[in-house]
Design a protein around this motif. Sequence first.
Motif, PDB file in Angstrom:
ATOM      1  N   HIS A  79     -13.666  48.838 -12.718  1.00 48.76           N
ATOM      2  CA  HIS A  79     -12.826  47.865 -13.407  1.00 48.76           C
ATOM      3  C   HIS A  79     -11.998  48.540 -14.497  1.00 48.76           C
ATOM      4  O   HIS A  79     -12.444  49.494 -15.138  1.00 48.76           O
ATOM      5  CB  HIS A  79     -13.688  46.782 -14.068  1.00 48.76           C
ATOM      6  N   THR A  80     -10.812  48.013 -14.708  1.00 49.47           N
ATOM      7  CA  THR A  80      -9.962  48.524 -15.778  1.00 49.47           C
ATOM      8  C   THR A  80     -10.178  47.726 -17.057  1.00 49.47           C
ATOM      9  O   THR A  80     -10.690  46.606 -17.039  1.00 49.47           O
ATOM     10  CB  THR A  80      -8.476  48.416 -15.392  1.00 49.47           C
ATOM     11  N   SER A  81      -9.774  48.326 -18.169  1.00 51.07           N
ATOM     12  CA  SER A  81      -9.637  47.559 -19.402  1.00 51.07           C
ATOM     13  C   SER A  81      -8.431  46.645 -19.226  1.00 51.07           C
ATOM     14  O   SER A  81      -7.437  47.024 -18.599  1.00 51.07           O
ATOM     15  CB  SER A  81      -9.410  48.502 -20.584  1.00 51.07           C
ATOM     16  N   SER A  82      -8.506  45.443 -19.758  1.00 48.27           N
ATOM     17  CA  SER A  82      -7.389  44.517 -19.585  1.00 48.27           C
ATOM     18  C   SER A  82      -7.295  43.577 -20.776  1.00 48.27           C
ATOM     19  O   SER A  82      -8.294  43.265 -21.429  1.00 48.27           O
ATOM     20  CB  SER A  82      -7.540  43.715 -18.288  1.00 48.27           C
ATOM     21  N   THR A  83      -6.075  43.134 -21.044  1.00 52.40           N
ATOM     22  CA  THR A  83      -5.858  42.166 -22.111  1.00 52.40           C
ATOM     23  C   THR A  83      -4.502  41.503 -21.944  1.00 52.40           C
ATOM     24  O   THR A  83      -3.620  42.023 -21.254  1.00 52.40           O
ATOM     25  CB  THR A  83      -5.945  42.833 -23.503  1.00 52.40           C
ATOM     26  N   PHE A  84      -4.353  40.346 -22.561  1.00 55.10           N
ATOM     27  CA  PHE A  84      -3.055  39.694 -22.694  1.00 55.10           C
ATOM     28  C   PHE A  84      -2.555  39.942 -24.114  1.00 55.10           C
ATOM     29  O   PHE A  84      -3.339  39.927 -25.069  1.00 55.10           O
ATOM     30  CB  PHE A  84      -3.156  38.187 -22.451  1.00 55.10           C
ATOM     31  N   ILE A  85      -1.266  40.155 -24.243  1.00 53.97           N
ATOM     32  CA  ILE A  85      -0.656  40.344 -25.555  1.00 53.97           C
ATOM     33  C   ILE A  85       0.504  39.365 -25.694  1.00 53.97           C
ATOM     34  O   ILE A  85       1.334  39.238 -24.788  1.00 53.97           O
ATOM     35  CB  ILE A  85      -0.141  41.785 -25.741  1.00 53.97           C
ATOM     36  N   GLY A  86       0.544  38.679 -26.812  1.00 55.23           N
ATOM     37  CA  GLY A  86       1.664  37.800 -27.125  1.00 55.23           C
ATOM     38  C   GLY A  86       2.479  38.380 -28.266  1.00 55.23           C
ATOM     39  O   GLY A  86       1.943  39.061 -29.145  1.00 55.23           O
ATOM     40  N   ILE A  87       3.771  38.127 -28.254  1.00 58.05           N
ATOM     41  CA  ILE A  87       4.660  38.586 -29.326  1.00 58.05           C
ATOM     42  C   ILE A  87       5.495  37.399 -29.793  1.00 58.05           C
ATOM     43  O   ILE A  87       6.273  36.831 -29.018  1.00 58.05           O
ATOM     44  CB  ILE A  87       5.598  39.720 -28.851  1.00 58.05           C
ATOM     45  N   ASN A  88       5.315  37.013 -31.043  1.00 56.97           N
ATOM     46  CA  ASN A  88       6.128  35.957 -31.650  1.00 56.97           C
ATOM     47  C   ASN A  88       7.314  36.595 -32.367  1.00 56.97           C
ATOM     48  O   ASN A  88       7.133  37.476 -33.211  1.00 56.97           O
ATOM     49  CB  ASN A  88       5.308  35.143 -32.648  1.00 56.97           C
ATOM     50  N   GLU A 141      13.746  31.508 -32.506  1.00 59.75           N
ATOM     51  CA  GLU A 141      12.359  31.830 -32.160  1.00 59.75           C
ATOM     52  C   GLU A 141      12.285  32.234 -30.692  1.00 59.75           C
ATOM     53  O   GLU A 141      13.074  31.760 -29.866  1.00 59.75           O
ATOM     54  CB  GLU A 141      11.426  30.641 -32.395  1.00 59.75           C
ATOM     55  N   ALA A 142      11.353  33.092 -30.394  1.00 61.02           N
ATOM     56  CA  ALA A 142      11.103  33.480 -29.003  1.00 61.02           C
ATOM     57  C   ALA A 142       9.674  33.978 -28.890  1.00 61.02           C
ATOM     58  O   ALA A 142       9.025  34.309 -29.893  1.00 61.02           O
ATOM     59  CB  ALA A 142      12.082  34.557 -28.543  1.00 61.02           C
ATOM     60  N   GLN A 143       9.210  34.018 -27.676  1.00 59.83           N
ATOM     61  CA  GLN A 143       7.865  34.529 -27.423  1.00 59.83           C
ATOM     62  C   GLN A 143       7.888  35.356 -26.148  1.00 59.83           C
ATOM     63  O   GLN A 143       8.518  34.975 -25.154  1.00 59.83           O
ATOM     64  CB  GLN A 143       6.867  33.382 -27.286  1.00 59.83           C
ATOM     65  N   VAL A 144       7.212  36.493 -26.206  1.00 55.57           N
ATOM     66  CA  VAL A 144       7.086  37.383 -25.053  1.00 55.57           C
ATOM     67  C   VAL A 144       5.602  37.552 -24.749  1.00 55.57           C
ATOM     68  O   VAL A 144       4.789  37.728 -25.668  1.00 55.57           O
ATOM     69  CB  VAL A 144       7.730  38.761 -25.333  1.00 55.57           C
ATOM     70  N   TRP A 145       5.265  37.494 -23.461  1.00 55.59           N
ATOM     71  CA  TRP A 145       3.875  37.664 -23.034  1.00 55.59           C
ATOM     72  C   TRP A 145       3.746  38.890 -22.141  1.00 55.59           C
ATOM     73  O   TRP A 145       4.618  39.158 -21.312  1.00 55.59           O
ATOM     74  CB  TRP A 145       3.393  36.436 -22.258  1.00 55.59           C
ATOM     75  N   LEU A 146       2.651  39.621 -22.330  1.00 60.15           N
ATOM     76  CA  LEU A 146       2.393  40.808 -21.522  1.00 60.15           C
ATOM     77  C   LEU A 146       0.985  40.772 -20.941  1.00 60.15           C
ATOM     78  O   LEU A 146       0.058  40.234 -21.559  1.00 60.15           O
ATOM     79  CB  LEU A 146       2.522  42.086 -22.353  1.00 60.15           C
ATOM     80  N   ASP A 147       0.849  41.373 -19.765  1.00 60.15           N
ATOM     81  CA  ASP A 147      -0.453  41.678 -19.168  1.00 60.15           C
ATOM     82  C   ASP A 147      -0.581  43.195 -19.178  1.00 60.15           C
ATOM     83  O   ASP A 147       0.286  43.899 -18.649  1.00 60.15           O
ATOM     84  CB  ASP A 147      -0.526  41.147 -17.737  1.00 60.15           C
ATOM     85  N   CYS A 148      -1.655  43.702 -19.788  1.00 57.43           N
ATOM     86  CA  CYS A 148      -1.838  45.151 -19.909  1.00 57.43           C
ATOM     87  C   CYS A 148      -3.182  45.553 -19.319  1.00 57.43           C
ATOM     88  O   CYS A 148      -4.192  44.878 -19.537  1.00 57.43           O
ATOM     89  CB  CYS A 148      -1.775  45.585 -21.373  1.00 57.43           C
ATOM     90  N   ARG A 149      -3.181  46.680 -18.597  1.00 55.88           N
ATOM     91  CA  ARG A 149      -4.404  47.181 -17.966  1.00 55.88           C
ATOM     92  C   ARG A 149      -4.431  48.699 -18.049  1.00 55.88           C
ATOM     93  O   ARG A 149      -3.381  49.348 -18.004  1.00 55.88           O
ATOM     94  CB  ARG A 149      -4.485  46.724 -16.502  1.00 55.88           C
ATOM     95  N   ALA A 150      -5.642  49.252 -18.147  1.00 54.07           N
ATOM     96  CA  ALA A 150      -5.774  50.706 -18.240  1.00 54.07           C
ATOM     97  C   ALA A 150      -7.128  51.139 -17.707  1.00 54.07           C
ATOM     98  O   ALA A 150      -8.134  50.445 -17.891  1.00 54.07           O
ATOM     99  CB  ALA A 150      -5.606  51.173 -19.682  1.00 54.07           C
TER     100      ALA A 150
END
Length: 367
Positions: A163-172, A231-240
């Motif tokens: 399994h990889t490390s994983s997380t969601f990241i939000g940017i306001n 205003e804006a929001q960006v969402w990311l899915d990150c895995r390693a």
Amino acid sequence: MKLDVVKVWQDLHKMPELGFQEVRTSAYIADVMEKLGYEVTRGFGGTTAVVCYKRGAEPGPTLMLRADMDALPYPNPDGSIECVHACGHDSHCAMLLTAAAELADKVKRGTLKILFQPGEETLKGAVALVDKGILDDVDIALGMHIRPIQDVPAGDMCAAVRHTSSTFIGINIKGRTSHASRPHLGVNCAEAAALITNAVSMIKIDPAVVWSAKVTGIVAQAAAHNIIPDEAQVWLDCRAGTNEAMNEIIEKVKAAAEFGAKSVGATAEVFFPGVVLPAAVYDDDLTAEVAEEIVKAVGKEHLAKDCGGGGEDFHFFKFKKPSIKAAYFGVGVGAAPGLHARNMSFDPQYLPNGVKVLVGMALRKVG
């Protein structure tokens, strides 16, 4: 007392419950484990976790076998939510219960600890139990998961699921609104979101490590199309593939957000709506023993190569207590079209293979 793993799976499949709400499931499991003669703690740590013990007469390690219990939520057209065992956690509990039945009178040294864990799909189940001391007496932790047909063929097994490390990241993103005919008076957050997206796409990590950082959502819209959005929001899915690579990705995403926004006069705040799941870290000697038990169970020709993909909160155990030895194997059952598909199905005739490996590993350590 012997158990039929397929019959147990059929029972559990009829009672899918969401994370930390596994009331019927945990009661069923605890009742069976008590009948098998185990010391049973219901509701460990104020959760629905079931923790069971068999203690040997001779000194030895504490081996923890773990299965997750929760199901997944799917919306219906009428707005209601249906719980479905679309990740196979019911099969994990069935394999572990059946293995526990076979091991009930075979623990000679050390301690066999069996954990039925809630809330894996919430990514908070393992951490909640670690915080309550679930690992205090554990020397070895072993987990397993059924695998989709794309990973491991039906009837095959792999000794390690990477399994990889994983997380969601939000940017306001914050800027300043203005009329679109006077853009120089505003700070356009849509432009900032575009620049951040471009910056994320240019992140570079050692290509020898499996990793990805991709934008999966952008929201940047004012009340009308002729208004500069403030205003804006960006969402990311990150895995390693490693925890070190994930840390590097996070720092580079933070830099991309800061400087992408700053280049147009906006500000950006990075936040994490959930946890950062650790990557799999296994002990080679323990994984080698798992491979040997797989060969005993299904033959060398059915020992598949290690597979990967996805995340698992099992890995919080070694992340939080690095001194424990850990391993986690995959059971090929022909799961299709894939895990987390609402209509996921598999062939339960292969579940006894997982039982054999669990029993074999337990006998090596505490038998």
